[in-house]
Design a protein around this motif. Structure first.
Motif, short mmCIF file in Angstrom:
data_model
loop_
_atom_site.label_atom_id
_atom_site.label_comp_id
_atom_site.label_asym_id
_atom_site.label_seq_id
_atom_site.Cartn_x
_atom_site.Cartn_y
_atom_site.Cartn_z
N ALA A 167 0.97 -1.17 -0.19
CA ALA A 167 -0.04 0.03 -0.02
C ALA A 167 1.04 1.27 -0.07
CB ALA A 167 -0.71 -0.25 1.32
N LYS A 168 1.71 1.46 -1.13
CA LYS A 168 2.51 2.60 -1.05
C LYS A 168 1.92 3.80 -0.98
CE LYS A 168 5.69 0.08 -3.95
NZ LYS A 168 6.41 -0.09 -5.18
N GLU A 169 0.65 4.10 -1.78
CA GLU A 169 0.11 5.48 -1.80
C GLU A 169 -0.42 5.81 -0.09
OE1 GLU A 169 -2.89 5.51 -4.78
OE2 GLU A 169 -1.27 5.48 -6.51
N ILE A 170 -1.04 4.75 0.45
CA ILE A 170 -1.58 4.96 1.57
C ILE A 170 -0.41 5.35 2.75
CG2 ILE A 170 -2.42 3.61 3.65
CD1 ILE A 170 -4.32 2.19 1.74
N ALA A 171 0.80 4.54 2.30
CA ALA A 171 1.87 4.75 3.37
C ALA A 171 2.20 6.19 3.16
CB ALA A 171 3.36 3.96 2.97
N ARG A 172 2.52 6.71 1.93
CA ARG A 172 2.78 8.26 1.73
C ARG A 172 1.82 9.40 2.35
NH1 ARG A 172 7.10 9.82 -0.92
NH2 ARG A 172 8.44 8.47 -2.00
N CYS A 173 0.48 8.97 2.18
CA CYS A 173 -0.46 9.76 2.84
C CYS A 173 -0.42 9.88 4.29
CB CYS A 173 -1.96 9.27 2.23
SG CYS A 173 -2.48 9.63 0.75
N ASN A 174 -0.21 8.65 4.97
CA ASN A 174 -0.01 8.55 6.09
C ASN A 174 1.27 9.21 6.73
OD1 ASN A 174 -1.73 6.95 8.11
ND2 ASN A 174 -1.64 5.19 6.88
N LEU A 175 2.18 9.00 6.06
CA LEU A 175 3.41 9.91 6.42
C LEU A 175 3.09 11.57 6.44
CD1 LEU A 175 6.39 10.22 7.28
CD2 LEU A 175 6.80 10.14 4.78
N ALA A 176 2.41 11.84 5.42
CA ALA A 176 2.05 13.28 5.17
C ALA A 176 1.39 13.98 6.45
CB ALA A 176 1.21 13.45 4.15
N ASN A 177 0.25 13.11 6.90
CA ASN A 177 -0.39 13.48 8.10
C ASN A 177 0.26 13.35 9.25
OD1 ASN A 177 -2.91 13.81 6.88
ND2 ASN A 177 -3.35 11.67 6.79
N VAL A 178 1.27 12.38 9.51
CA VAL A 178 2.24 12.53 10.56
C VAL A 178 3.12 13.70 10.73
CG1 VAL A 178 4.30 11.26 11.64
CG2 VAL A 178 2.22 9.67 10.67
N VAL A 179 3.60 13.99 9.45
CA VAL A 179 4.20 15.48 9.21
C VAL A 179 3.36 16.39 9.78
CG1 VAL A 179 5.36 17.00 7.87
CG2 VAL A 179 5.74 14.55 7.58
#
Length: 212
Positions: A167-179
């Motif tokens: 789930a690469k796109e979900i990984a990046r979206c999660n990271l963006a929200n963690v930021v």
């Protein structure tokens, strides 16, 4: 000379029965058991605050949850604090406040505060999806950690676990929200650290960004 109060025994405490009016069983050193007409038995400590002339009282808990030995240990600690010029009741309030603050600054609680702040700017489905992803992917790994103690490798491990299931796109979206959560925490004064998630996107596998 003041009459010395004989210490209580476990049997006296255990056999303390309610009467028509509240009464007290004294153990000495300011400690006593208050027996209410309802049958409740409460340990209390009588003392004078440092620099004060009037007496005050603090509770040590109820019997049998707090035994005679436990109440005596609390009395010893309180008297040591008084000898050092510390009000034991205030010390207890300060400790409780510190614990409450520690709990509120765990990553999950900060993230939920951020999410609540952002709600008015999101569509309901977006808000629900963001929270679901945090609950499913992020909170289990770093949710209980104090916001100021989280390191980049902790965040990376959580994000890469999402990548590992494809789930690469979900990984990046999660990271963006963690930021964004860390930016929120820094701006609110929860932590003075540089955002530990801010430079992790270059470590992730390439993916087309998705918007929830």
């Amino acid at each position: 000379m003041a009459k010395r109060i004989p210490p209580l025994t476990d049997r006296q405490v255990m056999n303390a029965k309610p009467l028509d009016k509240m009464y007290r069983l004294y153990d000495g050193g300011g400690l006593y058991l208050e027996v209410a007409s309802s049958g409740s038995r409460l340990w209390k400590f009588k003392y004078r605050r440092p620099g004060a002339s009037d007496e005050t009282r603090m509770s040590f808990g109820t019997y049998p949850q707090v035994s005679l030995a436990d109440a005596r240990r609390q009395r010893t600690q309180a008297r040591q604090q008084l000898s050092a010029g510390v009000d034991p009741a205030q010390a207890r309030r300060d400790a409780a406040a510190s614990i409450a603050e520690e709990h509120s600054l765990r990553f999950e609680n900060v993230a939920r505060a951020w999410h609540a702040t952002m709600l008015s700017g999101w569509q309901p489905d977006t808000a629900a999806n963001i929270l679901h992803r945090l609950e499913h992917d992020i909170f289990p790994l770093i949710g209980a950690t104090h916001i100021a103690a989280i390191k980049p490798r902790d965040i990376l491990a959580a994000i890469q676990a999402i990548e590992d299931r494809g789930a690469k796109e979900i990984a990046r979206c999660n990271l963006a929200n963690v930021v964004r959560i860390f930016d929120f925490a820094i701006n609110r004064g929860d932590t003075e650290r540089i955002n530990p998630a801010a430079r992790l996107s270059d470590v992730l596998q390439p993916a087309r960004l998705a918007f929830w």
